[in-house]
Design an enzyme around this catalytic site. Structure first.
Site, PDB file in Angstrom:
ATOM      1  N   ARG A 225     103.204  39.486  31.437  1.00 13.80           N
ATOM      2  CA  ARG A 225     104.669  39.400  31.431  1.00 13.80           C
ATOM      3  C   ARG A 225     105.193  40.585  32.214  1.00 13.80           C
ATOM      4  O   ARG A 225     104.729  41.710  32.034  1.00 13.80           O
ATOM      5  CB  ARG A 225     105.187  39.441  29.994  1.00 13.80           C
ATOM      6  CG  ARG A 225     104.737  38.232  29.200  1.00 13.80           C
ATOM      7  CD  ARG A 225     105.329  38.239  27.837  1.00 13.80           C
ATOM      8  NE  ARG A 225     105.117  39.547  27.204  1.00 13.80           N
ATOM      9  CZ  ARG A 225     105.574  39.861  26.015  1.00 13.80           C
ATOM     10  NH1 ARG A 225     106.278  38.994  25.334  1.00 13.80           N
ATOM     11  NH2 ARG A 225     105.352  41.054  25.502  1.00 13.80           N
ATOM     12  N   PHE A 285     121.581  54.721  10.838  1.00 10.74           N
ATOM     13  CA  PHE A 285     120.927  53.477  11.261  1.00 10.74           C
ATOM     14  C   PHE A 285     120.960  53.335  12.791  1.00 10.74           C
ATOM     15  O   PHE A 285     119.992  52.873  13.399  1.00 10.74           O
ATOM     16  CB  PHE A 285     121.635  52.304  10.572  1.00 10.74           C
ATOM     17  CG  PHE A 285     121.231  50.949  11.057  1.00 10.74           C
ATOM     18  CD1 PHE A 285     119.985  50.423  10.734  1.00 10.74           C
ATOM     19  CD2 PHE A 285     122.095  50.184  11.829  1.00 10.74           C
ATOM     20  CE1 PHE A 285     119.605  49.167  11.189  1.00 10.74           C
ATOM     21  CE2 PHE A 285     121.729  48.923  12.287  1.00 10.74           C
ATOM     22  CZ  PHE A 285     120.478  48.414  11.969  1.00 10.74           C
TER      23      PHE A 285
END
Ligand code: D9A
Length: 409
Positions: A225, A285
């Site tokens: 890929r 986060f």
């Protein structure tokens, strides 16, 4: 290197490593009782280690939405990645995926290992999705629709130009940034961030992954890929895979440095995005993956090992980033330190040396002019303290005792 060896070399990581281990043991015992939520959180822990930990700090409502968003995206990714599915079957699935999340009995078997389990038991994810608030559902549906269409577009198209590269990264990662910004807004805790900044949050992470994963992606079986844009690698080689051969090391590293310099472009947008956040849990986060990204870029820059194996930040340093990221000062401090490390590795003979230096200095300037720069530092290069043998033995003893206690619990 074993755990003990790692601790002797970086005793300053010990505290954060122990804390992280205790936190991850704790969340393993907190899996929800309902089967669909239990499955979703167990799956999340299996497919992403540190991410699962940081998600736990979000409030329950937002945490559930982010967990399901993450799993829906992983499922979409699993379809895109599975090279054994013919394009004429894959494309319609990608394009209709946003409908399937509403269908409790839909499933499509593909992928391997944990991802195969995720696909086979996707009904748990749909069931949990249907319990989310309407505004969360709409945000997830909208992003899934746009991402599926974008992935379908790139099934039969290669990443040729830098424009294609930015477009592909927008579909698979920039849209994740847009989606999360919508979820944060839907929770009532944050203003809606501008799309261009949310997009940069995804591009900075995704480009870092694409750089770091060169060898893994090129060696993919049955078919490699390729995400590095031809517009960049064609300046250094006639085939992308030639970069992995030892005789091409010089050109390979120059190409790598070109790719890193391209990724650095997004760093200032990321700082701006993080600066605008108000909620501490959402801030952590968002900030932790970005610090990991600039750290990984600094590690990969001018490093031929990217073409030989995996280049990753050591686990102890990851643990310290997770433990010590609480404010914008910490983010500026980390960005400043990692960009300084990168700058120290610039070789004047590199064709992009002056552009790289320019981008690194722009990041450093953004950190300094904030007035919030915290130079506590990770001390990447070497430990400041000189550890003598007595100290090392004491640390080893302490570790043995700690791990004995932990494993007995
Ligand atoms: C993210 Cl919901 C990701 N991606 C990540 C992880 O962070 C972003 C996938 C799904 C979601 C979120 C992320 C986190 C916080 C704020 C964000 C954001 O935007 C505002 O996304 C842009 O990598 C994947 C994409 C890059 C494709 C978006 C972080 C993560 N880390 C891995 C470590 C690794 O090396 O991949 O997943 C982990 O913890 O296992």
């Amino acid at each position: 290197m074993g755990l003990l060896g790692a601790i002797v070399e970086h005793p300053e990581d010990l505290y954060a490593l122990v804390k992280l281990k205790m936190a991850s043991d704790r969340i393993k015992k907190q899996i929800p009782a309902e089967p669909h939520w239990g499955f979703s959180y167990t799956m999340l822990q299996k497919v992403s280690r540190s991410f699962a930990l940081v998600i736990q700090q979000l409030g329950p409502e937002l945490r559930n939405a982010v967990c399901i968003f993450y799993l829906v995206l992983r499922a979409l990714d699993t379809v895109e990645d599975d090279t054994s599915i013919p394009s004429d079957i894959k494309v319609p699935i990608l394009e209709s995926f946003h409908h399937h999340i509403y269908e409790r009995d839909w499933h499509f078997s593909c992928g391997a290992k944990d991802y195969k389990v995720l696909m086979d038991k996707f009904h748990y994810v749909s069931t949990a999705f249907l319990e989310l608030g309407a505004s969360y559902q709409e945000a997830i549906e909208d992003i899934t629709k746009r991402m599926g269409a974008g992935m379908a577009k790139f099934i039969c198209k290669e990443v040729e130009t830098i424009n294609d590269y930015d477009e592909y990264c927008h579909y698979v990662a920039g849209l994740v940034g847009l989606g999360l910004s919508k979820l944060f807004h839907a929770s009532g805790l944050e203003e809606l961030a501008p799309d261009s900044l949310s997009n940069s949050m995804g591009l900075f992470l995704q480009k870092t992954n694409i750089i770091r994963d060169y060898l893994e992606d090129i060696n993919e079986i049955p078919k490699s890929r390729m995400f590095w844009p031809r517009e960049i690698w064609s300046k250094y080689a006639s085939k992308l895979e030639d970069l992995k051969y030892e005789e091409n090391s010089t050109k390979a590293v120059q190409c790598l440095n070109d790719m890193v310099t391209n990724a650095l472009m997004h760093a200032e947008d990321c700082l701006q995005y993080l600066f605008a956040l108000k909620d501490l849990a959402i801030f952590q986060f968002c900030a932790i993956p970005q610090i990991m990204a600039i750290g990984t870029l600094a590690l990969c820059y001018n490093n031929v090992e990217v073409f030989r194996g995996v280049v990753k930040m050591r686990r102890g340093l990851t643990a310290r980033v997770i433990d010590q990221t609480r404010s914008m000062s910490d983010v500026y401090g980390a960005f400043f330190e990692f960009s300084s490390l990168l700058k120290s590795k610039i070789d004047d003979n590199d064709p992009n040396a002056s552009l790289t230096r320019h981008r690194v200095e722009a990041i450093q300037k953004a950190c300094i002019s904030s007035g919030l720069l915290n130079k506590r530092g990770y001390h990447m290069y070497e430990s400041r303290l000189q550890y003598n043998s007595v100290l090392v033995i004491m640390v080893l003893l302490l570790v043995s005792v700690l791990f004995a206690i932990l494993s007995a619990k």
